[in-house]
Design an enzyme around this catalytic site. Structure first.
Site, PDB file in Angstrom:
ATOM      1  N   MET A 294      35.630  49.406  42.596  1.00 19.06           N
ATOM      2  CA  MET A 294      36.148  49.307  43.964  1.00 19.06           C
ATOM      3  C   MET A 294      37.080  50.473  44.277  1.00 19.06           C
ATOM      4  SD  MET A 294      38.432  46.173  45.510  1.00 19.06           S
ATOM      5  CE  MET A 294      39.789  46.464  44.372  1.00 19.06           C
TER       6      MET A 294
ATOM      7  N   ASP B   3      46.312  43.945  32.209  1.00 17.19           N
ATOM      8  CA  ASP B   3      45.693  44.108  33.524  1.00 17.19           C
ATOM      9  C   ASP B   3      46.534  43.433  34.609  1.00 17.19           C
ATOM     10  OD1 ASP B   3      43.854  44.285  35.709  1.00 17.19           O
ATOM     11  OD2 ASP B   3      42.221  44.402  34.253  1.00 17.19           O
TER      12      ASP B   3
ATOM     13  N   SER C 164      34.963  48.231  36.264  1.00 17.79           N
ATOM     14  CA  SER C 164      35.455  47.175  37.143  1.00 17.79           C
ATOM     15  C   SER C 164      34.266  46.442  37.770  1.00 17.79           C
ATOM     16  CB  SER C 164      36.414  47.750  38.184  1.00 17.79           C
ATOM     17  OG  SER C 164      37.192  46.732  38.779  1.00 17.79           O
ATOM     18  N   GLN C 165      34.197  46.314  39.107  1.00 20.22           N
ATOM     19  CA  GLN C 165      33.100  45.542  39.689  1.00 20.22           C
ATOM     20  C   GLN C 165      31.730  46.139  39.373  1.00 20.22           C
ATOM     21  OE1 GLN C 165      34.117  45.500  43.885  1.00 20.22           O
ATOM     22  NE2 GLN C 165      32.933  47.346  44.323  1.00 20.22           N
TER      23      GLN C 165
ATOM     24  N   HIS D  67      44.577  47.999  34.171  1.00 21.55           N
ATOM     25  CA  HIS D  67      43.178  48.074  34.579  1.00 21.55           C
ATOM     26  C   HIS D  67      42.655  49.518  34.610  1.00 21.55           C
ATOM     27  CE1 HIS D  67      39.623  46.218  36.235  1.00 21.55           C
ATOM     28  NE2 HIS D  67      39.589  47.092  37.229  1.00 21.55           N
TER      29      HIS D  67
END
Length: 297
Positions: free
Chosen positions: A32, A224, A106-107, A280
């Site tokens: 993202m 995170d 991530s996503q 993260h």
């Protein structure tokens, strides 16, 4: 005559030599607020990989026409459409025809898992999920990079209601939003996560395709502050009815009922759980090379 025969022999042998000596291609999908080719993020990682694995072909997926559209689509383009686009790009790339490894950030981690489940040709060998939210999220404490306006828009829509059809259809993060306080509505109205995690009707094809992976590597970031809960990066999530206590993958119905074949894969040694003791996506180059590069060589 002997020279001609020798040249014909070399011509026939060259595809075999190329296959034997070449590296396995790599497909990457960004997270993202990022894009395929940002020189400070995925572009830098691609350069690092190419240095560590000489001769490797890296395809960093661009979802849309250009970097700007690629970035905004990470917020505003239906995930199912994004996966369709990714599958088509992978299928139409002749350099990936014999199979590839994949690495999602991530996503991008759960999106590439969806590719493995829905698009088994060409074959994906190893899937490396770097901070992917495989059980979704419940909360967005902060947003990455310079995407402040998009993040504000995202939060407004989520506050409006993650499971309203307009929000589900038009906000990526709502499509992997899992509300542990209202699981029934999540299962009924989630148009993406509930499907790929077999929350309702079990799709045996998803299960069969995912089990074709040689390795499924999952990285969780120990500190995170972006993903809630961070255990989602290992398929953990909040227990039903509250948002404090977390269950592990092995305690989840997804595992105990083996809805995706993860239990079988775990017993076969195909699941790899790694931790980076950082925030993260804040890994070091040394950590990346030591822990992840072996799965793409």
């Amino acid at each position: 005559m002997e020279v001609q025969i020798f040249l014909v022999f070399l011509a026939c042998l060259s595809p075999v030599l190329a296959t034997t000596n070449s590296t396995v291609p790599l497909v990457m999908w960004h997270g993202m607020g990022d894009s395929c080719c940002n020189p400070l993020s995925l572009g830098h990682i691609q350069t690092l990989i190419e240095k560590e694995v000489p001769g490797i072909y890296v395809r960093s997926l661009e979802i849309g026409d250009g970097i700007v559209e690629d970035t905004t689509n990470g917020f505003l383009l239906n995930v199912n459409k994004q996966v369709e686009m990714a599958c088509q790009k992978i299928k139409s790339d002749p350099k990936l025809a014999n199979g590839y490894n994949s690495m999602g950030f991530s996503q991008g981690g759960q999106f590439l898992r969806t590719v493995a489940q829905r698009c088994p040709s060409p074959p994906m060998f190893n899937l490396i999920s770097v901070g992917g939210q495989h059980q979704g999220v419940f909360g967005f404490p902060r947003c990455p990079g310079a995407s402040v306006s998009l993040c504000d828009y995202m939060r407004k829509l989520l506050n409006l209601g993650a499971y309203i059809s307009f929000v589900q259809d038009n906000l990526v993060q709502a499509e992997y939003w899992q509300d542990p306080l209202n699981e029934a509505e999540y299962r009924q109205k989630s148009i993406y996560l509930a499907d790929i995690n077999q929350e309702n009707k079990v799709n045996e094809t998803y299960k069969t395709n995912l089990q074709k992976l040689k390795k499924f590597v999952m990285v969780m970031f120990g500190n995170d502050t972006m993903v809630q809960p961070k255990e989602s990066e290992w398929f953990g999530f909040y227990k039903a009815g509250q948002d404090k206590e977390v269950y592990t993958l092995q305690e989840s119905p997804l595992y105990t009922q083996d809805k995706l074949g993860l239990k079988a894969m775990d017993k076969q040694g195909k699941l790899v759980f790694l931790t980076s003791p950082t925030d993260h996506l804040q890994f070091t180059e040394t950590w990346f090379v030591q822990n992840l590069v072996p799965y793409i060589k």
